[in-house]
Scaffold this motif. Structure first.
Motif, mmCIF file in Angstrom:
data_model
loop_
_atom_site.group_PDB
_atom_site.id
_atom_site.type_symbol
_atom_site.label_atom_id
_atom_site.label_comp_id
_atom_site.label_asym_id
_atom_site.label_seq_id
_atom_site.Cartn_x
_atom_site.Cartn_y
_atom_site.Cartn_z
ATOM 1 N N ASP A 64 6.538 3.012 6.082
ATOM 2 C CA ASP A 64 5.524 3.475 5.130
ATOM 3 C C ASP A 64 4.815 4.721 5.673
ATOM 4 O O ASP A 64 4.601 5.701 4.950
ATOM 5 C CB ASP A 64 4.492 2.381 4.871
ATOM 6 C CG ASP A 64 5.037 1.202 4.084
ATOM 7 O OD1 ASP A 64 6.132 1.333 3.510
ATOM 8 O OD2 ASP A 64 4.357 0.161 4.057
ATOM 9 N N THR A 100 7.090 7.680 5.725
ATOM 10 C CA THR A 100 7.274 8.164 4.358
ATOM 11 C C THR A 100 6.122 9.067 3.956
ATOM 12 O O THR A 100 6.320 10.124 3.337
ATOM 13 C CB THR A 100 7.395 6.983 3.379
ATOM 14 O OG1 THR A 100 8.582 6.234 3.682
ATOM 15 C CG2 THR A 100 7.464 7.457 1.939
ATOM 16 N N ASP A 134 2.031 5.734 -6.857
ATOM 17 C CA ASP A 134 3.009 4.840 -6.229
ATOM 18 C C ASP A 134 3.228 3.569 -7.058
ATOM 19 O O ASP A 134 2.433 3.223 -7.928
ATOM 20 C CB ASP A 134 2.554 4.464 -4.830
ATOM 21 C CG ASP A 134 2.499 5.658 -3.885
ATOM 22 O OD1 ASP A 134 3.103 6.701 -4.211
ATOM 23 O OD2 ASP A 134 1.840 5.552 -2.827
ATOM 24 N N GLU A 162 5.973 -1.303 7.930
ATOM 25 C CA GLU A 162 4.743 -0.498 7.959
ATOM 26 C C GLU A 162 4.998 0.861 8.584
ATOM 27 O O GLU A 162 4.452 1.883 8.134
ATOM 28 C CB GLU A 162 3.666 -1.241 8.741
ATOM 29 C CG GLU A 162 3.176 -2.529 8.109
ATOM 30 C CD GLU A 162 2.193 -3.264 8.991
ATOM 31 O OE1 GLU A 162 1.069 -3.533 8.524
ATOM 32 O OE2 GLU A 162 2.532 -3.555 10.154
ATOM 33 N N LYS A 181 9.174 10.803 -1.124
ATOM 34 C CA LYS A 181 8.975 9.366 -0.947
ATOM 35 C C LYS A 181 10.232 8.581 -1.344
ATOM 36 O O LYS A 181 11.326 9.141 -1.386
ATOM 37 C CB LYS A 181 7.701 8.902 -1.643
ATOM 38 C CG LYS A 181 6.450 9.634 -1.088
ATOM 39 C CD LYS A 181 5.150 9.121 -1.650
ATOM 40 C CE LYS A 181 3.976 9.861 -0.993
ATOM 41 N NZ LYS A 181 2.674 9.456 -1.563
ATOM 42 N N ASP A 196 5.995 6.745 -4.381
ATOM 43 C CA ASP A 196 6.652 5.868 -3.420
ATOM 44 C C ASP A 196 6.950 4.517 -4.059
ATOM 45 O O ASP A 196 6.193 4.022 -4.896
ATOM 46 C CB ASP A 196 5.760 5.678 -2.199
ATOM 47 C CG ASP A 196 6.509 5.061 -1.026
ATOM 48 O OD1 ASP A 196 7.737 5.273 -0.925
ATOM 49 O OD2 ASP A 196 5.876 4.381 -0.195
ATOM 50 N N ARG A 197 8.085 3.936 -3.648
ATOM 51 C CA ARG A 197 8.512 2.628 -4.150
ATOM 52 C C ARG A 197 8.573 2.617 -5.676
ATOM 53 O O ARG A 197 8.086 1.696 -6.344
ATOM 54 C CB ARG A 197 7.588 1.527 -3.634
ATOM 55 C CG ARG A 197 7.573 1.429 -2.103
ATOM 56 C CD ARG A 197 6.781 0.247 -1.607
ATOM 57 N NE ARG A 197 6.929 0.088 -0.151
ATOM 58 C CZ ARG A 197 6.541 -0.987 0.531
ATOM 59 N NH1 ARG A 197 5.996 -2.000 -0.113
ATOM 60 N NH2 ARG A 197 6.707 -1.058 1.826
ATOM 61 N N TRP A 251 10.517 -4.472 -1.008
ATOM 62 C CA TRP A 251 9.637 -4.191 -2.142
ATOM 63 C C TRP A 251 10.270 -4.305 -3.529
ATOM 64 O O TRP A 251 9.549 -4.303 -4.530
ATOM 65 C CB TRP A 251 9.017 -2.796 -1.994
ATOM 66 C CG TRP A 251 9.990 -1.658 -1.838
ATOM 67 C CD1 TRP A 251 10.594 -1.247 -0.689
ATOM 68 C CD2 TRP A 251 10.459 -0.773 -2.860
ATOM 69 N NE1 TRP A 251 11.405 -0.157 -0.920
ATOM 70 C CE2 TRP A 251 11.337 0.163 -2.249
ATOM 71 C CE3 TRP A 251 10.215 -0.648 -4.226
ATOM 72 C CZ2 TRP A 251 11.977 1.183 -2.951
ATOM 73 C CZ3 TRP A 251 10.856 0.367 -4.946
ATOM 74 C CH2 TRP A 251 11.719 1.274 -4.306
#
Length: 528
Positions: free
Chosen positions: A121, A124, A295, A118, A344, A323-324, A507
């Protein structure tokens, strides 16, 4: 996986490095000791102290100030009117910053302990806010607006974001929970089918794009517009299947469209192509044939191409701010600035990237694994530079890791490689961070390996590394002697793997993507 507190040992080497250095237990005595802008940070802290604001609220106050200056900047830009493409970019990036800062504020206001994942995150998001301001300034410089009122306001906002970044980092360290143990199974490294990527993903809806009218839509943009207005769970995905054909369109996946899977029929069958370029009056940011902001984005089996001629300068095939995000079995084709890994965390897997000048660039934290990187023939008197990474503060989650990939000459370079120099990269910003690990490098790579940015001396603060590469261009005896360049040991290299560098084991594993979390055993290099 690194525990939250073991990150204290990695100060400034990589995006996850400065987390604990900004918090208690790491020896830092001042809230500003590891700040991007220590002088401005101390001034900010002094004002807070005079207002009797407790230290635990410094980070929240900094985020609030960041939101205030973001909204003020947006208001100024709107009042100024849309006076060109660079200002349009700034408006978009400022809106994205406001959204991300609201998410950071929400997390900081929580009374719950924060896990390491977290915290990454949150960092990021803060790093993306700084990156967005940097991109806005880049565009203003491109169109000759450096030094003007718009530039000064965005520059001031970027400074505030940098101060907030360090204070948020320090606060996250004090909110840390005990590290969780990952018990889920992880994928193998051998799967080769597109289906393996998506078999475990829950889809709310699937639509098809086909130019011949046999699908739900005839253009990718129409399908994305439809998906953007769909109602679904935040944890599920929306799939768009793109049938074989050449789709000539500039596509933008908006920030609100998260969890999109774009599935082509194979990189030699499904093409999304455009031709915008800096030479035609666009900013680099706007030249992207395909831009993704939402994302949890996944693309597979597609070629993304910008067909602008090399004399038209910057011409981006893909700009990625998601992101991701994962690009699997995709191909990226252009000349200068092919792949804009904007911000990201990204994974590029089993993909092919063609280009000439700075053709993998940006401010993201990105890993390129099992990829083919193919420099092509540049313009006369040009040199090929594979990477131009834009980290400009040690705290930012940013850097490029090229792992288990191949650096090969493009077809138009094979018989002419003696006429054109090819380098692994050059430092775009002061903390530029790029590593090549366990890669095959063909002999056309220059023995110096890396090159300066124009006439500038390479900053001592960069981190350029190589680890267990092989092939005719991998020898390090004649590499640059910069202070920021190093032949990495295993401990340093492990910090740049998928599992460590972008927290991939948190992830990626549940998508059944055939990635490798860590380093390959030395005895097996060259066999995969």
């Amino acid at each position: 996986m690194l525990t939250f507190y073991s990150l204290f040992t990695l100060l400034h080497l990589l995006p996850t490095a400065a987390l604990a250095a900004a918090g208690g237990g790491g020896g830092a005595t001042s809230p500003c000791e590891t700040s991007c802008h220590p002088t401005h940070c101390m001034s900010f802290i002094s004002n807070l102290q005079s207002s009797s604001i407790p230290p635990d609220n410094y980070s929240l106050a900094a985020v609030d100030q960041s939101l205030t200056i973001t909204r003020s900047t947006a208001h100024f830009l709107n009042q100024a009117g849309r006076v060109g493409p660079a200002v349009e970019d700034c408006l978009e990036l400022t809106a994205a910053a406001a959204d991300d800062l609201e998410l950071v504020k929400e997390k900081l206001m929580s009374s719950k302990a924060i896990k390491a994942a977290e915290a990454d995150d949150v960092m990021t998001l803060m790093s993306a806010v700084v990156a967005g301001a940097g991109s806005c300034l880049d565009g203003l410089e491109e169109v000759g607006m450096a030094g003007g009122e718009v530039f000064r306001r965005v520059e001031a906002a970027k400074l505030v974001y940098g101060v907030a970044l360090g204070l948020v980092e320090r606060r996250l360290a004090s909110m840390a929970a005990a590290p969780a143990v990952i018990t889920n199974g992880r994928p193998t490294n051998k799967s080769s089918t597109i289906g393996s990527l998506i078999m475990n993903i829950p889809f709310d809806q699937t639509v098809t794009v086909a130019k011949d009218g046999s699908g739900n839509f005839t253009s990718v943009n129409d399908a994305i517009t439809f998906a953007s207005h769909s109602t679904r769970s935040s944890s599920t995905f929306f799939k768009i299947i793109v049938k074989p054909d050449i789709y000539v369109e500039n596509v933008v996946v908006p920030k609100r469209l998260t969890g999109l899977v774009l599935e082509g029929s194979g990189m030699r069958q499904t093409f999304i192509t455009g031709n915008r370029s800096a030479g035609d009056g666009y900013t680099t940011y706007q030249t992207a044939t395909f831009a993704v902001n939402g994302d949890r984005f996944i693309a597979t089996g597609i070629t993304f191409e910008n067909t602008a001629l090399p004399q038209n300068k910057q011409a981006v095939a893909v700009r990625n701010s998601a992101d991701r995000s994962i690009f699997y079995k995709c191909r990226f084709i252009s000349f200068q600035d092919t792949l804009y890994a904007h911000s990201k965390r990204h994974l590029y897997l089993h993909s092919t990237i063609h280009g000439t000048v700075d053709f993998i660039f940006g401010r993201a934290a990105a890993v390129f694994q099992f990829c083919e990187i193919l420099p092509r023939r540049p313009l006369p008197k040009q040199i090929n530079t594979i990477t131009a990474q834009g980290k400009d503060c040690p705290n930012i989650r940013s850097g490029f890791s090229i792992h288990l990939s191949s650096i090969l000459p493009g077809k138009d370079l094979i018989d002419k490689s003696d006429l054109f120099y090819t380098y692994l990269g050059r430092p775009w910003k002061n903390y530029s961070t790029t590593v090549f690990m366990q890669c095959y490098m063909d002999g056309f790579v220059r023995p110096e390996g890396w090159v300066e940015w124009g006439e500038e001396v390479a900053p001592r603060t960069i981190f350029y590394g190589e680890f267990e590469n092989y092939g005719g261009g991998a020898g390090t005896d004649r590499r640059v002697r910069w202070e920021g360049y190093r032949r990495m040991g295993k401990e340093d290299a492990e910090r740049f793997t998928v599992g460590e560098f972008i927290g991939g084991d948190e992830w990626i594993w549940n998508h059944s993507v055939p990635y490798r979390s860590g380093l390959l055993d030395s005895d097996n290099i060259g066999r995969e």
